[in-house]
Enzyme design. Structure first.
Site, PDB file in Angstrom:
ATOM      1  N   ALA A  65       0.868  -1.175   0.000  1.00  0.00           N
ATOM      2  CA  ALA A  65       0.000   0.000   0.000  1.00  0.00           C
ATOM      3  C   ALA A  65       0.905   1.225   0.000  1.00  0.00           C
ATOM      4  O   ALA A  65       2.053   1.158   0.457  1.00  0.00           O
ATOM      5  CB  ALA A  65      -0.885  -0.009   1.241  1.00  0.00           C
ATOM      6  N   GLY A 110       0.622  -4.962   0.844  1.00  0.00           N
ATOM      7  CA  GLY A 110      -0.582  -5.049   0.010  1.00  0.00           C
ATOM      8  C   GLY A 110      -0.335  -5.746  -1.314  1.00  0.00           C
ATOM      9  O   GLY A 110      -1.274  -6.272  -1.911  1.00  0.00           O
ATOM     10  N   GLU A 113      -0.662  -9.312  -0.505  1.00  0.00           N
ATOM     11  CA  GLU A 113      -2.095  -9.537  -0.261  1.00  0.00           C
ATOM     12  C   GLU A 113      -2.882  -9.568  -1.573  1.00  0.00           C
ATOM     13  O   GLU A 113      -3.808 -10.371  -1.730  1.00  0.00           O
ATOM     14  CB  GLU A 113      -2.638  -8.441   0.663  1.00  0.00           C
ATOM     15  CG  GLU A 113      -2.037  -8.517   2.055  1.00  0.00           C
ATOM     16  CD  GLU A 113      -2.447  -7.346   2.920  1.00  0.00           C
ATOM     17  OE1 GLU A 113      -1.997  -6.211   2.632  1.00  0.00           O
ATOM     18  OE2 GLU A 113      -3.215  -7.556   3.871  1.00  0.00           O
ATOM     19  N   GLU A 133       4.720  -5.067   7.257  1.00  0.00           N
ATOM     20  CA  GLU A 133       3.971  -4.026   7.968  1.00  0.00           C
ATOM     21  C   GLU A 133       4.470  -3.768   9.386  1.00  0.00           C
ATOM     22  O   GLU A 133       4.396  -2.641   9.869  1.00  0.00           O
ATOM     23  CB  GLU A 133       2.469  -4.386   8.007  1.00  0.00           C
ATOM     24  CG  GLU A 133       1.757  -4.212   6.671  1.00  0.00           C
ATOM     25  CD  GLU A 133       1.829  -5.421   5.762  1.00  0.00           C
ATOM     26  OE1 GLU A 133       2.615  -6.349   6.031  1.00  0.00           O
ATOM     27  OE2 GLU A 133       1.083  -5.444   4.764  1.00  0.00           O
TER      28      GLU A 133
HETATM   29  N1  COA Z   1       4.597   3.166  -0.612  1.00  0.00           N
HETATM   30  C1  COA Z   1       4.995   4.327  -1.150  1.00  0.00           C
HETATM   31  N2  COA Z   1       6.096   4.464  -1.889  1.00  0.00           N
HETATM   32  C2  COA Z   1       6.837   3.357  -2.094  1.00  0.00           C
HETATM   33  C3  COA Z   1       6.496   2.116  -1.555  1.00  0.00           C
HETATM   34  C4  COA Z   1       5.312   2.029  -0.785  1.00  0.00           C
HETATM   35  N3  COA Z   1       4.900   0.892  -0.258  1.00  0.00           N
HETATM   36  N4  COA Z   1       7.440   1.208  -1.905  1.00  0.00           N
HETATM   37  C5  COA Z   1       8.338   1.880  -2.672  1.00  0.00           C
HETATM   38  N5  COA Z   1       7.991   3.173  -2.769  1.00  0.00           N
HETATM   39  C6  COA Z   1       8.678   4.247  -3.488  1.00  0.00           C
HETATM   40  C7  COA Z   1       9.904   4.738  -2.744  1.00  0.00           C
HETATM   41  O1  COA Z   1       9.524   5.674  -1.767  1.00  0.00           O
HETATM   42  C8  COA Z   1      10.705   5.346  -3.874  1.00  0.00           C
HETATM   43  O2  COA Z   1      10.131   6.589  -4.210  1.00  0.00           O
HETATM   44  P1  COA Z   1      11.093   7.883  -4.499  1.00  0.00           P
HETATM   45  O3  COA Z   1      11.940   7.453  -5.683  1.00  0.00           O
HETATM   46  O4  COA Z   1      10.131   8.978  -4.818  1.00  0.00           O
HETATM   47  O5  COA Z   1      11.895   8.078  -3.261  1.00  0.00           O
HETATM   48  C9  COA Z   1      10.422   4.402  -5.041  1.00  0.00           C
HETATM   49  O6  COA Z   1       9.209   3.735  -4.698  1.00  0.00           O
HETATM   50  C10 COA Z   1      11.503   3.358  -5.250  1.00  0.00           C
HETATM   51  O7  COA Z   1      11.688   2.666  -4.029  1.00  0.00           O
HETATM   52  P2  COA Z   1      13.117   2.493  -3.287  1.00  0.00           P
HETATM   53  O8  COA Z   1      12.856   2.280  -1.831  1.00  0.00           O
HETATM   54  O9  COA Z   1      14.011   3.639  -3.660  1.00  0.00           O
HETATM   55  O10 COA Z   1      13.646   1.154  -3.986  1.00  0.00           O
HETATM   56  P3  COA Z   1      14.688   0.112  -3.375  1.00  0.00           P
HETATM   57  O11 COA Z   1      15.051  -0.798  -4.495  1.00  0.00           O
HETATM   58  O12 COA Z   1      15.780   0.823  -2.658  1.00  0.00           O
HETATM   59  O13 COA Z   1      13.855  -0.710  -2.265  1.00  0.00           O
HETATM   60  C11 COA Z   1      11.944  -1.910  -1.397  1.00  0.00           C
HETATM   61  C12 COA Z   1      12.795  -1.539  -2.652  1.00  0.00           C
HETATM   62  C13 COA Z   1      10.698  -2.660  -1.913  1.00  0.00           C
HETATM   63  C14 COA Z   1      12.748  -2.813  -0.473  1.00  0.00           C
HETATM   64  C15 COA Z   1      11.521  -0.634  -0.662  1.00  0.00           C
HETATM   65  O14 COA Z   1      10.962   0.292  -1.603  1.00  0.00           O
HETATM   66  C16 COA Z   1      10.533  -0.845   0.423  1.00  0.00           C
HETATM   67  O15 COA Z   1      10.871  -1.317   1.485  1.00  0.00           O
HETATM   68  N6  COA Z   1       9.242  -0.450   0.193  1.00  0.00           N
HETATM   69  C17 COA Z   1       8.205  -0.504   1.192  1.00  0.00           C
HETATM   70  C18 COA Z   1       7.700  -1.923   1.372  1.00  0.00           C
HETATM   71  C19 COA Z   1       6.639  -1.962   2.445  1.00  0.00           C
HETATM   72  O16 COA Z   1       6.880  -1.717   3.620  1.00  0.00           O
HETATM   73  N7  COA Z   1       5.419  -2.296   2.038  1.00  0.00           N
HETATM   74  C20 COA Z   1       4.313  -2.451   2.930  1.00  0.00           C
HETATM   75  C21 COA Z   1       3.509  -1.224   2.954  1.00  0.00           C
HETATM   76  S1  COA Z   1       2.135  -1.377   4.074  1.00  0.00           S
END
Ligand code: COA
Length: 258
Positions: A65, A110, A113, A133
Site C-alpha cells: 500500500a 498489500g 495480499e 507491515e
Molecule cells: N509506498 C509508497 N512508496 C513506495 C512504496 C510504498 N509501499 N514502496 C516503494 N515506494 C517508493 C519509494 O519511496 C521510492 O520513491 P522515491 O523514488 O520517490 O523516493 C520508489 O518507490 C523506489 O523505491 P526504493 O525504496 O528507492 O527502492 P529500493 O530498491 O531501494 O527498495 C523496497 C525496494 C521494496 C525494499 C523498498 O521500496 C521498500 O521497502 N518499500 C516498502 C515496502 C513496504 O513496507 N510495504 C508495505 C507497505 S504497508
C-alpha cells in the site's frame, strides 16, 4: 479510462498491469479505485473469460500500500482503509472468472495480499514476497493475516508476519505460495497458456470450482454442501449435457457457457 493501470484484451484474457513503476507500483487509493473498476469490467464484459494481474517494470509487482497515504490517519480512517481494501480483494477472490497473479518482482505488504487474493500465483525468479507491515508499526489490512495463513500454514505465516522477513521465489514455491517460478520473460506466456486451457472448459463449471474452493475458508458456508449444490446445478446446464455427450461420442466438446 484508468489512470493507474493498463489493460489489454487478447484471446479473451484481460491482462491488467499496475502502472506506477517509479513507486514500485504501490497501491494508492487511485490504484485501488482502478482495480475495483476493472474487476467490474471482468465481472460484466462477456468478452473477458479470465484475467492476469501483474506490475509494470522489471523490478516490482506491487511494493505494498502507498505508505505516504497513511500519515495522519485516525483509528477510524485506518479501519475504513482496511475494509475498502478487503472488499476490493474479495471481489477478485470471488470472481467467477479466474484471476492469476504474475508476480514479476517485489510482492510486499498489500502487493503480497493482492497476489494472494488471486486464484493462483506464478512468480518470476526475482520475485520477493513479504508482509513488512510490522516495520511500520502496522499489520496487513487487506486480508494478509488470513490468506497467508490459509496458503502456507500458521507457523510459516506467523514467522513472516512477525519478522517482516522477505522470502525469495524458490522459498515461495516450496511453501506452496506460488505454482511456478519462471524467467521473467516467460511469466505472462505461462499464465496465458494455463488460462487458455481453462478458457476452453465449461465456464459455469470453472466458476463452480472457485465457489466451492473459496467455501473452504468461509465460516458462513459449509464447503461440502456448497459442492453438492454446485455439482447439482451443473446438471441443469447445456455444457454438462454437451461435455458428457461429447465424451461418449468420442469428440471434443463445444461449450457455450450455458
Ligand atoms: N509506498 C509508497 N512508496 C513506495 C512504496 C510504498 N509501499 N514502496 C516503494 N515506494 C517508493 C519509494 O519511496 C521510492 O520513491 P522515491 O523514488 O520517490 O523516493 C520508489 O518507490 C523506489 O523505491 P526504493 O525504496 O528507492 O527502492 P529500493 O530498491 O531501494 O527498495 C523496497 C525496494 C521494496 C525494499 C523498498 O521500496 C521498500 O521497502 N518499500 C516498502 C515496502 C513496504 O513496507 N510495504 C508495505 C507497505 S504497508
Amino acid at each position: 479510462m484508468y489512470s493507474t493501470i493498463l489493460t489489454s484484451l487478447e484471446n479473451n484474457i484481460l491482462t491488467i498491469t499496475i502502472n506506477r513503476p517509479d513507486k514500485l507500483n504501490a497501491l494508492n487509493q487511485q490504484v485501488m479505485s482502478d482495480l475495483n473498476a476493472v474487476m467490474d469490467e471482468v465481472y460484466h464484459n462477456p468478452e473477458i473469460r479470465s484475467a492476469i494481474i501483474t506490475g509494470a517494470g522489471p523490478k516490482s509487482f506491487v511494493a505494498g500500500a502507498d505508505i505516504s497515504e497513511f500519515i495522519g490517519s485516525s483509528v477510524e480512517e485506518g479501519k475504513a482503509l482496511a475494509k475498502r481494501g478487503q472488499d476490493i480483494f474479495f471481489k477478485i477472490e470471488n470472481s467467477a472468472k479466474p484471476v492469476v497473479a504474475c508476480v514479476n518482482g517485489f510482492a510486499l505488504g498489500g502487493g503480497c495480499e493482492l497476489a494472494m487474493s488471486c486464484h493462483f500465483r506464478i512468480a518470476s525468479e526475482n520475485a520477493k514476497f513479504g508482509q513488512p507491515e510490522v516495520n511500520l508499526g502496522l499489520i496487513p489490512g487487506y486480508g494478509g493475516t488470513q490468506r497467508l495463513t490459509q496458503l502456507i500454514g500458521k507457523g510459516r505465516a506467523l514467522e513472516l508476519l512477525m519478522s517482516a522477513n522477505m522470502i525469495d521465489a524458490a522459498t515461495a514455491l516450496q511453501y506452496g505460495l506460488v505454482n511456478y517460478v519462471l524467467a521473467q520473460e516467460e511469466l505472462l506466456q505461462k499464465a496465458k497458456d494455463i488460462l487458455s486451457t481453462i478458457n476452453s472448459k465449461a465456464p459455469i463449471a470453472v466458476a463452480a470450482c472457485i465457489t466451492a474452493a473459496n467455501a473452504v475458508f468461509d465460516e458462513s458456508k459449509n464447503g461440502y454442501a456448497t459442492e453438492v449444490d454446485a455439482f447439482g446445478k451443473c446438471f441443469g446446464t447445456d455444457d454438462m449435457k454437451e461435455g458428457t455427450t461429447a465424451f461418449l461420442e468420442k469428440r471434443k466438446a463445444v461449450f457455450t457457457g450455458k
